[in-house]
Design a protein around this motif. Structure first.
Motif, PDB file in Angstrom:
ATOM      1  N   GLN A 206      17.881 -10.713 -25.821  1.00 28.41           N
ATOM      2  CA  GLN A 206      16.626 -11.125 -26.462  1.00 28.41           C
ATOM      3  C   GLN A 206      16.900 -11.815 -27.791  1.00 28.41           C
ATOM      4  N   HIS A 207      17.888 -11.316 -28.512  1.00 29.56           N
ATOM      5  CA  HIS A 207      18.231 -11.929 -29.793  1.00 29.56           C
ATOM      6  C   HIS A 207      18.798 -13.337 -29.584  1.00 29.56           C
ATOM      7  N   LEU A 208      19.657 -13.491 -28.586  1.00 31.38           N
ATOM      8  CA  LEU A 208      20.273 -14.793 -28.318  1.00 31.38           C
ATOM      9  C   LEU A 208      19.252 -15.820 -27.830  1.00 31.38           C
ATOM     10  N   LEU A 209      18.131 -15.343 -27.317  1.00 36.14           N
ATOM     11  CA  LEU A 209      17.092 -16.258 -26.840  1.00 36.14           C
ATOM     12  C   LEU A 209      16.525 -17.096 -27.989  1.00 36.14           C
ATOM     13  N   ASN A 210      16.727 -16.624 -29.223  1.00 37.23           N
ATOM     14  CA  ASN A 210      16.276 -17.375 -30.401  1.00 37.23           C
ATOM     15  C   ASN A 210      16.953 -18.731 -30.518  1.00 37.23           C
ATOM     16  N   HIS A 211      18.080 -18.900 -29.838  1.00 37.52           N
ATOM     17  CA  HIS A 211      18.827 -20.155 -29.923  1.00 37.52           C
ATOM     18  C   HIS A 211      18.255 -21.231 -28.997  1.00 37.52           C
ATOM     19  N   PHE A 212      17.238 -20.872 -28.207  1.00 32.12           N
ATOM     20  CA  PHE A 212      16.640 -21.824 -27.272  1.00 32.12           C
ATOM     21  C   PHE A 212      15.173 -22.071 -27.621  1.00 32.12           C
ATOM     22  N   THR A 213      14.692 -23.256 -27.282  1.00 37.96           N
ATOM     23  CA  THR A 213      13.319 -23.649 -27.590  1.00 37.96           C
ATOM     24  C   THR A 213      12.420 -23.483 -26.370  1.00 37.96           C
ATOM     25  N   PRO A 214      11.338 -22.709 -26.478  1.00 39.66           N
ATOM     26  CA  PRO A 214      10.409 -22.554 -25.350  1.00 39.66           C
ATOM     27  C   PRO A 214       9.831 -23.901 -24.926  1.00 39.66           C
ATOM     28  N   GLY A 215       9.741 -24.127 -23.629  1.00 41.38           N
ATOM     29  CA  GLY A 215       9.172 -25.363 -23.119  1.00 41.38           C
ATOM     30  C   GLY A 215      10.175 -26.491 -22.951  1.00 41.38           C
ATOM     31  N   LYS A 216      11.370 -26.337 -23.514  1.00 44.21           N
ATOM     32  CA  LYS A 216      12.390 -27.379 -23.410  1.00 44.21           C
ATOM     33  C   LYS A 216      13.242 -27.175 -22.159  1.00 44.21           C
ATOM     34  N   ILE A 217      13.584 -28.277 -21.495  1.00 52.75           N
ATOM     35  CA  ILE A 217      14.451 -28.230 -20.320  1.00 52.75           C
ATOM     36  C   ILE A 217      15.886 -28.519 -20.757  1.00 52.75           C
ATOM     37  N   TYR A 218      16.798 -27.628 -20.375  1.00 50.59           N
ATOM     38  CA  TYR A 218      18.205 -27.774 -20.734  1.00 50.59           C
ATOM     39  C   TYR A 218      19.047 -28.045 -19.487  1.00 50.59           C
ATOM     40  N   SER A 219      20.082 -28.844 -19.646  1.00 51.47           N
ATOM     41  CA  SER A 219      21.062 -28.995 -18.571  1.00 51.47           C
ATOM     42  C   SER A 219      22.005 -27.796 -18.658  1.00 51.47           C
ATOM     43  N   GLU A 220      22.769 -27.554 -17.597  1.00 49.44           N
ATOM     44  CA  GLU A 220      23.712 -26.434 -17.632  1.00 49.44           C
ATOM     45  C   GLU A 220      24.734 -26.638 -18.747  1.00 49.44           C
ATOM     46  N   LYS A 221      25.128 -27.881 -18.959  1.00 49.48           N
ATOM     47  CA  LYS A 221      26.090 -28.193 -20.015  1.00 49.48           C
ATOM     48  C   LYS A 221      25.521 -27.844 -21.388  1.00 49.48           C
ATOM     49  N   GLU A 222      24.237 -28.123 -21.586  1.00 47.72           N
ATOM     50  CA  GLU A 222      23.596 -27.822 -22.870  1.00 47.72           C
ATOM     51  C   GLU A 222      23.477 -26.316 -23.080  1.00 47.72           C
ATOM     52  N   VAL A 223      23.133 -25.591 -22.017  1.00 49.30           N
ATOM     53  CA  VAL A 223      23.053 -24.132 -22.110  1.00 49.30           C
ATOM     54  C   VAL A 223      24.417 -23.557 -22.476  1.00 49.30           C
ATOM     55  N   ASN A 224      25.455 -24.058 -21.804  1.00 55.51           N
ATOM     56  CA  ASN A 224      26.819 -23.590 -22.080  1.00 55.51           C
ATOM     57  C   ASN A 224      27.213 -23.857 -23.528  1.00 55.51           C
ATOM     58  N   ALA A 225      26.837 -25.024 -24.031  1.00 55.88           N
ATOM     59  CA  ALA A 225      27.197 -25.394 -25.401  1.00 55.88           C
ATOM     60  C   ALA A 225      26.535 -24.465 -26.416  1.00 55.88           C
ATOM     61  N   VAL A 226      25.260 -24.140 -26.177  1.00 54.49           N
ATOM     62  CA  VAL A 226      24.542 -23.242 -27.086  1.00 54.49           C
ATOM     63  C   VAL A 226      25.181 -21.857 -27.072  1.00 54.49           C
ATOM     64  N   LEU A 227      25.441 -21.338 -25.875  1.00 53.81           N
ATOM     65  CA  LEU A 227      25.990 -19.990 -25.747  1.00 53.81           C
ATOM     66  C   LEU A 227      27.434 -19.907 -26.227  1.00 53.81           C
ATOM     67  N   GLN A 228      28.198 -20.965 -26.002  1.00 56.78           N
ATOM     68  CA  GLN A 228      29.593 -20.972 -26.449  1.00 56.78           C
ATOM     69  C   GLN A 228      29.676 -20.955 -27.969  1.00 56.78           C
ATOM     70  N   GLY A 229      28.595 -21.409 -28.603  1.00 59.33           N
ATOM     71  CA  GLY A 229      28.561 -21.391 -30.060  1.00 59.33           C
ATOM     72  C   GLY A 229      28.460 -19.991 -30.633  1.00 59.33           C
ATOM     73  N   VAL A 230      28.077 -19.019 -29.769  1.00 51.62           N
ATOM     74  CA  VAL A 230      27.947 -17.642 -30.251  1.00 51.62           C
ATOM     75  C   VAL A 230      28.885 -16.666 -29.540  1.00 51.62           C
ATOM     76  N   TYR A 231      29.461 -17.098 -28.381  1.00 51.49           N
ATOM     77  CA  TYR A 231      30.324 -16.183 -27.627  1.00 51.49           C
ATOM     78  C   TYR A 231      31.200 -16.983 -26.669  1.00 51.49           C
TER      79      TYR A 231
END
Length: 250
Positions: free
Chosen positions: A195-220
């Motif tokens: 739930q805390h990591l969800l703060n790194h994403f914007t509601p309503g925005k569509i992400y590619s898998e590459k973009e999701v990976n980039a966001v998550l890799q920035g924290v883990y």
């Protein structure tokens, strides 16, 4: 976060479709999350409006009545059956008992009147419950101050019974300067972290898998594990071809 804005909104704000976010000094649409900064002028149609009026005009023009949006929410939030939702929708349109029977193609006017009576009783019960909860919250009982869980969460059970103090303790143990040190094995802690990591994403925005990976890799480093749990726990949804990801809203 946007979902917190929704649940912190008053009944009047939920009905009108927008709320005021003090931190950003903006009026925010509760449906699409469009923001209208206080002090700015916005053009809607051929006219210009100040922030609050612009939020009101935007909500009416883009989303119409909030009733359908509220009724479309999951049963775990509304407490309503599909039949009750359908009846409330017709009542919101101003239809009389006979018209509702014709629309539904079943039942009788006496049955509809009985539902109307039950809705009024449910409304009275809701008022009493809200008043009771208001008094309970006024005590500021930190030991039982439960945090809101994500609207799209699946299999909601005791794992989601998390107090503010529990949340703070877990985040302090697993994060260092917003970077996840390790992913917890216990279910409740997993949910708090996700739930805390969800703060790194914007509601309503569509992400590619590459973009999701980039966001998550920035924290883990093990971003694939985080991505998998986001889907498994209902925090995110993805297209069948796994090319598009988005925050699950309800």
């Amino acid at each position: 976060m946007m979902r917190e804005l929704f649940w912190n909104a008053s009944i009047e704000e939920m009905a009108q479709g927008y709320t005021y976010e003090e931190e950003k000094e903006s009026y925010v649409c509760l449906v699409c999350h469009s923001q209208f900064a206080k002090g700015e002028i916005f053009t809607i149609g051929n006219r210009q409006f100040e922030a609050e009026k612009a939020a009101e005009k935007h909500t009416a023009a883009e989303h119409g009545s909030m009733l359908p949006h509220l009724l479309e929410m999951d049963k775990k939030f509304t407490g309503l059956s599909d039949l009750q939702k359908e009846l409330l929708y017709f009542l919101g349109e101003g239809k009389n008992d006979k018209e509702i029977v014709n629309e539904m193609g079943a039942g009788s006017t006496s049955t509809i009147r009985n539902h109307r009576f039950k809705f009024r009783e449910k409304e009275k019960q809701a008022k009493v419950f809200l008043a009771a909860m208001y008094l309970i919250h006024a005590r500021k009982d930190e030991e039982n101050d439960f945090v809101d869980f994500h609207q799209g969460a699946t299999m909601v059970d005791e794992r989601y019974q998390v107090t503010s103090k529990e949340k703070e303790k877990v985040l302090a143990a697993y994060f260092e300067e917003e970077r996840l040190k390790s992913f917890p094995s216990k279910e409740k802690r997993k949910i708090i972290v996700l739930q805390h990591l969800l703060n790194h994403f914007t509601p309503g925005k569509i992400y590619s898998e590459k973009e999701v990976n980039a966001v998550l890799q920035g924290v883990y480093d093990d971003f694939a594990t985080l991505r998998r749990y986001f889907i498994e726990y209902g925090f995110m949804e993805r297209s069948r071809d796994c090319e598009e990801y988005w925050i699950k809203s309800s």
